[in-house]
Design a protein around this motif. Structure first.
Motif, mmCIF file in Angstrom:
data_model
loop_
_atom_site.group_PDB
_atom_site.id
_atom_site.type_symbol
_atom_site.label_atom_id
_atom_site.label_comp_id
_atom_site.label_asym_id
_atom_site.label_seq_id
_atom_site.Cartn_x
_atom_site.Cartn_y
_atom_site.Cartn_z
ATOM 1 N N GLU A 154 72.284 -47.547 -9.607
ATOM 2 C CA GLU A 154 71.553 -47.464 -10.877
ATOM 3 C C GLU A 154 71.300 -46.027 -11.313
ATOM 4 O O GLU A 154 70.881 -45.795 -12.454
ATOM 5 N N ILE A 155 71.536 -45.076 -10.422
ATOM 6 C CA ILE A 155 71.456 -43.666 -10.807
ATOM 7 C C ILE A 155 72.800 -42.959 -10.575
ATOM 8 O O ILE A 155 72.869 -41.736 -10.468
ATOM 9 N N GLY A 156 73.864 -43.757 -10.502
ATOM 10 C CA GLY A 156 75.201 -43.191 -10.494
ATOM 11 C C GLY A 156 75.792 -42.842 -9.148
ATOM 12 O O GLY A 156 76.758 -42.070 -9.080
ATOM 13 N N PHE A 157 75.274 -43.433 -8.057
ATOM 14 C CA PHE A 157 75.797 -43.136 -6.723
ATOM 15 C C PHE A 157 76.408 -44.382 -6.093
ATOM 16 O O PHE A 157 75.897 -45.496 -6.270
ATOM 17 N N THR A 158 77.476 -44.191 -5.348
ATOM 18 C CA THR A 158 78.115 -45.300 -4.655
ATOM 19 C C THR A 158 77.357 -45.617 -3.376
ATOM 20 O O THR A 158 76.521 -44.836 -2.908
ATOM 21 N N ILE A 177 73.436 -47.880 9.082
ATOM 22 C CA ILE A 177 72.881 -47.657 7.739
ATOM 23 C C ILE A 177 73.570 -48.559 6.733
ATOM 24 O O ILE A 177 72.924 -49.191 5.883
ATOM 25 N N LYS A 178 74.896 -48.659 6.821
ATOM 26 C CA LYS A 178 75.646 -49.529 5.909
ATOM 27 C C LYS A 178 75.188 -50.977 6.028
ATOM 28 O O LYS A 178 74.987 -51.660 5.021
ATOM 29 N N ASP A 179 75.031 -51.450 7.262
ATOM 30 C CA ASP A 179 74.630 -52.844 7.477
ATOM 31 C C ASP A 179 73.224 -53.104 6.938
ATOM 32 O O ASP A 179 72.985 -54.127 6.276
ATOM 33 N N ILE A 180 72.298 -52.192 7.216
ATOM 34 C CA ILE A 180 70.914 -52.387 6.762
ATOM 35 C C ILE A 180 70.844 -52.284 5.235
ATOM 36 O O ILE A 180 70.114 -53.041 4.590
ATOM 37 N N VAL A 198 74.709 -43.918 1.736
ATOM 38 C CA VAL A 198 74.719 -43.909 3.203
ATOM 39 C C VAL A 198 74.742 -42.462 3.705
ATOM 40 O O VAL A 198 74.023 -42.100 4.646
ATOM 41 N N ARG A 199 75.547 -41.634 3.059
ATOM 42 C CA ARG A 199 75.594 -40.216 3.435
ATOM 43 C C ARG A 199 74.238 -39.544 3.206
ATOM 44 O O ARG A 199 73.793 -38.716 4.013
ATOM 45 N N VAL A 200 73.578 -39.891 2.107
ATOM 46 C CA VAL A 200 72.248 -39.339 1.809
ATOM 47 C C VAL A 200 71.250 -39.705 2.896
ATOM 48 O O VAL A 200 70.503 -38.855 3.404
ATOM 49 N N VAL A 201 71.223 -40.985 3.274
ATOM 50 C CA VAL A 201 70.272 -41.445 4.293
ATOM 51 C C VAL A 201 70.570 -40.789 5.640
ATOM 52 O O VAL A 201 69.653 -40.412 6.391
#
Length: 353
Positions: free
Chosen positions: A304-308, A340-343, A313-316
């Motif tokens: 919703e703010i333009g990120f995939t 992270i992807k799974d959660i 996941v990279r941010v987290v």
């Protein structure tokens, strides 16, 4: 005899209401702020300049300084400009960047700061921190609390609504930040200032539970009060812990990894808070937080703010590196990329679309 109370660093005046700007001269005439009426007023070229025309006649002893931006160089330049003026106080009139520049400049020359906010984008308007851009990106500088805070709700309503939405996200993120503080206390024995935690949490809860919306004075009043209380909570604790946990680590990671694409501070903090609440197992609270954020027009998913998804996941994954030494649910879980992807996939299903 034991000391039974403590002094709380807080403004001597907090004036939040429609029409408050019309009485700014009376606030500044308080002898604790200005005895001579000689004031240095920092304004932006936008909203501050327009308001200058309105209030300048009531402040005949003021000298006006236009601030170009929100960098450390801007703040130092302002301090140098006002140093020889023999002023009683500095007034920051505008948004967060102008107020932060005025905070820094006032601290540098040893003058009290009056914050006159023209929007409610974040909790910095009454905090003991000035956030300024520098050569390394962005830095936080310790400064005294404002001696007075004036917020005219009529002026707030004239600002773009995105600023109010950003403030909502920042205020609500307090709930997640305090939960992180309590986690650090349980796991590492980190000391909690109970008063600061209570102030920050209740400020966040007041905004989260209020039935009004961005166009209602009653809601804007509560939001403005919440942001002021959050700033005072940071002064009480002596750092940003009451309002900054995994939510803000995620926000900082967005800013650092994608500086040209990052969204508003409060948008990223609100999204980070909803996800962090899910990470800590507070699934019902996370869903409710996401519901309220959506009701106010705030994002709860990175798309919703333009990120995939992969970018989020990279941010987290990177977020803990933004605040070394701070312990939050992110450091506690120490998740792998696949985890992270799974959660995150589970989070998306839990909060719905």
């Amino acid at each position: 005899m034991p000391v039974l109370t403590r002094l709380i660093p807080s403004p001597v005046v907090v004036d939040i209401r429609p029409g408050a700007l019309d009485d700014l001269a009376f606030v500044l005439a308080d002898e604790r702020i200005s005895q001579s009426g000689k004031l240095a007023v920092a304004v932006s070229g936008g909203s501050g300049a327009r308001l200058r025309e309105r209030i300048a006649p009531s402040l005949p002893g003021a000298t006006w300084y236009e601030v170009g931006g929100g960098t450390i160089d801007d703040a130092v330049r302002l301090a140098n400009d006002i140093k020889a003026g023999h002023y009683d106080a500095v007034v920051g009139l505008g948004g967060g960047k102008i107020i932060d520049c005025a905070k820094f400049a006032a601290a540098r020359v040893g003058l009290p700061l009056v914050a006159v906010a023209t929007n409610l984008a974040h909790d910095g308007l009454c905090s003991p921190v000035a956030t300024l851009d520098n050569d390394a990106g962005r830095g936080s500088y310790g400064v005294p609390n404002p001696i007075a805070v004036v917020i005219d709700l009529n002026v707030i309503r004239e600002a773009p609504v995105r600023f109010v939405r950003s403030g909502i996200g920042d205020a609500i993120s307090n709930i997640s930040a305090v939960a992180d503080w309590e986690l650090a206390n349980r796991v590492n024995g980190e000391k909690i200032d109970g008063l600061a935690a209570a102030m920050a949490r209740q400020a966040g809860e007041a905004v989260l539970r209020h039935p009004g919306g961005v166009g209602h004075d009653g809601f804007l009043q509560v939001l403005a009060e919440a942001l002021v209380l959050t700033g005072i909570a940071m002064s009480v604790s002596g750092d940003s812990r009451p309002s900054s946990g995994a939510c803000h680590e995620i926000n900082h990671a967005f800013d650092l990894l994608f500086p040209k694409r990052a969204a508003a501070h409060g948008e990223q903090c609100g999204l980070g808070a909803a996800f962090a609440m899910y990470l800590r197992g507070a699934h019902e609270e996370s869903a409710y937080m996401a519901e309220v954020l959506r009701r106010h027009g705030l994002p709860v998913l990175p798309e919703e703010i333009g990120f995939t998804t992969d970018e989020f996941v990279r941010v987290v994954e990177y977020a803990p590196e933004t605040r070394p030494g701070r312990y939050t649910i992110l450091e506690h879980l120490d998740l792998t990329t696949d985890q992270i992807k799974d959660i995150y996939s589970d989070y998306v299903k839990a909060i719905g679309s």
